[in-house]
Design a protein around this motif. Sequence first.
Motif, PDB file in Angstrom:
ATOM      1  N   TRP A 105       0.670 -11.633   3.555  1.00  0.00           N
ATOM      2  CA  TRP A 105       1.101 -10.660   4.563  1.00  0.00           C
ATOM      3  C   TRP A 105       0.921 -11.267   5.944  1.00  0.00           C
ATOM      4  O   TRP A 105      -0.023 -12.011   6.183  1.00  0.00           O
ATOM      5  N   GLU A 114      -3.535  -4.995  -0.587  1.00  0.00           N
ATOM      6  CA  GLU A 114      -3.623  -3.570  -0.915  1.00  0.00           C
ATOM      7  C   GLU A 114      -5.063  -3.124  -1.159  1.00  0.00           C
ATOM      8  O   GLU A 114      -5.373  -1.941  -1.050  1.00  0.00           O
ATOM      9  N   ASP A 115      -5.923  -4.072  -1.505  1.00  0.00           N
ATOM     10  CA  ASP A 115      -7.320  -3.752  -1.800  1.00  0.00           C
ATOM     11  C   ASP A 115      -8.249  -3.926  -0.603  1.00  0.00           C
ATOM     12  O   ASP A 115      -9.458  -3.694  -0.717  1.00  0.00           O
ATOM     13  N   GLU A 147      -9.740   0.233   4.268  1.00  0.00           N
ATOM     14  CA  GLU A 147      -8.869   0.912   5.232  1.00  0.00           C
ATOM     15  C   GLU A 147      -9.221   0.553   6.671  1.00  0.00           C
ATOM     16  O   GLU A 147      -8.364   0.585   7.548  1.00  0.00           O
ATOM     17  N   LYS A 163      -3.917  -2.424   9.426  1.00  0.00           N
ATOM     18  CA  LYS A 163      -3.051  -2.919   8.353  1.00  0.00           C
ATOM     19  C   LYS A 163      -1.599  -2.473   8.478  1.00  0.00           C
ATOM     20  O   LYS A 163      -0.707  -3.124   7.942  1.00  0.00           O
TER      21      LYS A 163
END
Length: 53
Positions: free
Chosen positions: A4, A31-32, A35, A46
């Motif tokens: 990414w 994705e892990d 947050e 993110k």
Amino acid sequence: MQKWVCVPCGYEYDPADGDPENGIEPGTAFEDLPEDWVCPVCGVDKSFFEPVS
């Protein structure tokens, strides 16, 4: 695993490398990420990242 890129600054998150300086182990998929993880270069969250094509 998918890499990414941070759109504002160009930092590339590579899951194979993780972000050890910020407690993210190698092998951690984007994705892990927690947050509250932010770009280690410019500090955006993110939502500012896009998959590298």
